[in-house]
Motif scaffolding. Sequence first.
Motif, PDB file in Angstrom:
ATOM      1  N   ASP A  98      37.154  26.344  56.498  1.00 24.31           N
ATOM      2  CA  ASP A  98      36.601  26.495  58.728  1.00 24.31           C
ATOM      3  C   ASP A  98      38.010  27.502  58.968  1.00 24.31           C
ATOM      4  N   ARG A 125      36.943  37.453  53.944  1.00 24.41           N
ATOM      5  CA  ARG A 125      36.518  38.118  55.006  1.00 24.41           C
ATOM      6  C   ARG A 125      35.593  38.310  54.889  1.00 24.41           C
ATOM      7  N   CYS A 128      33.872  35.227  54.067  1.00 21.05           N
ATOM      8  CA  CYS A 128      33.541  34.915  55.272  1.00 21.05           C
ATOM      9  C   CYS A 128      33.608  34.467  56.307  1.00 21.05           C
ATOM     10  N   PRO A 129      32.688  35.357  56.825  1.00 16.22           N
ATOM     11  CA  PRO A 129      32.899  36.157  57.634  1.00 16.22           C
ATOM     12  C   PRO A 129      33.296  34.995  58.728  1.00 16.22           C
ATOM     13  N   GLN A 130      32.710  34.142  58.992  1.00 17.48           N
ATOM     14  CA  GLN A 130      33.195  33.244  60.074  1.00 17.48           C
ATOM     15  C   GLN A 130      34.592  32.380  60.121  1.00 17.48           C
ATOM     16  N   THR A 132      38.519  31.252  60.810  1.00 16.72           N
ATOM     17  CA  THR A 132      39.723  31.282  60.975  1.00 16.72           C
ATOM     18  C   THR A 132      40.375  32.156  60.102  1.00 16.72           C
ATOM     19  N   ASP A 152      42.365  37.632  61.683  1.00 15.58           N
ATOM     20  CA  ASP A 152      42.209  36.811  63.042  1.00 15.58           C
ATOM     21  C   ASP A 152      44.423  36.974  62.957  1.00 15.58           C
ATOM     22  N   HIS A 180      40.724  28.727  65.902  1.00 13.27           N
ATOM     23  CA  HIS A 180      39.430  27.910  65.664  1.00 13.27           C
ATOM     24  C   HIS A 180      38.729  26.984  66.832  1.00 13.27           C
TER      25      HIS A 180
END
Length: 491
Positions: A98, A125, A128-130, A132, A152, A180
């Motif tokens: 996450d 990235r 794990c595009p989603q 934070t 981010d 997040h």
Amino acid sequence: MKLFIATLSTETNTFCTMPTAMSGFEEYFLRHGTATQDPPNLMTEALHIWRARAEDLGWEVVESLAAIAEPAGLTTRACYDALSGEILADLAACGGADIILLQLHGAMVAEHIEDCEGDILARVRAQCPQATIGVSLDLHCHLTEKMLDASDLAILFKEYPHDDAGPCAVALFDLAHKAHQGLISPRMAMYDTRMVNLYLTKTGAMQDFVSDMTALEAQPGVLSVSLSHGFPWADVADVGARMLVVTDGNQALAEGLAQQMGQRFFDLRNAVTTRYVPITEALTAIDQTAGLSVLADMGDNSGGGAPGDATHLLSAMLDRGMTNFASGIIWDPGVVRICQDAGIGSQLVIRLGGKTGVVSGTPLDVAAKVMNICVGMGQHLGEGEEPLGTLVWLRLANDIDLLVNDLRVQVYHPEAFEQVGIRLSEKSAVAVKSLFHFYGPFSQISNHIVQVASPGGTQPEFRNIQLKKRRVPFWPAVDQPFDEEPAACLT
Ligand SMILES: [Zn+2]
């Protein structure tokens, strides 16, 4: 909630001819998911903090690689691919996360990749595009668009010497947590100050500028303010100092503040830089000073990728007939081996230093007594402890004490000398191979510290440094870089 953490750190001096290979990480610090079981150092402190905070919140923590090498030349392709690949493989093996927090240096250059940290962040990235993604960087980084596009949140150390890695890690954790949760929406902007130099943050205008950055972070809508000092001894396109501002959901505010603070930093350029003193002038000043003088042998700082075996300053001190001084740490594994074989108390004639290349000067042939040999010692850099390798104390005639070792490392603390038995309080001078990290601890034992513009792999004459890949003009190579156009793109 799952948190993924890792660190990869080296600072590449592209002018250094010694490659950074896996051996450089193995001899300094290399752990495969277990770094938080060791005491913290500068680059693993963040991992300790992130793990502790996450566990307090009941999160799952996946700890990956922690790899740190003393700076040298280009990282080999095999080494970079192995280390970066390990982080990506660990991330894949745990099924993603996450929140992903990385402690990277920011000035690692490989044979085949100029922006290693941008490359790692982009690959993370993509995987794990989603998630934070937050990154903590050493302020001696080359801050790039690629890094900011892929993450981010980016936060840099504010202090040089670096004694704020802990607060930086805490801030990054808290901001990433809020981001997040959707409580904040970070927007980042940077501004090229067109400056290439070094900036000590503990005194004067630079100390004030750091205070102003911190004060700005208390303003509504501002999440974080950083200055990347840049790493001068790297011929890369993005070399130089850049302002970074992170705001909550307001890109225009981030861009405006980055430009405003960056221009202010440029206006302060003469006030925030230090005058580096030529060798002869520095030694003359010592003659007129009572008590212990400290000379920073700036040109041979292995912490900036210089070999650590240069003899320029030591030769000048010997040629001048100086007595009762100390000098170190001279990296010479061959001499360490000879001294170990000969044993403590031996009298030897040795060929010391000057062996790596032209930048290191000429070897010194000296008669010396082996006073002590110590294995497994460390020295403090802030709260953390850094390794010293095997230390040898050599005594020459006229009470001249030399500290030699087999691990390239700069001097951080007087204990590097004191632990083997060299009593600095009884010396007239000590020459330390370091730029600024020694400054705090040595200022406790001396009120006469001179930054010496010695030759070597980290010589500090930035007016003359050969930065061919940077297309945007910079001070001090030109007086008014904002009045000049960037060079046309090279093909
Ligand atoms: Zn640094």
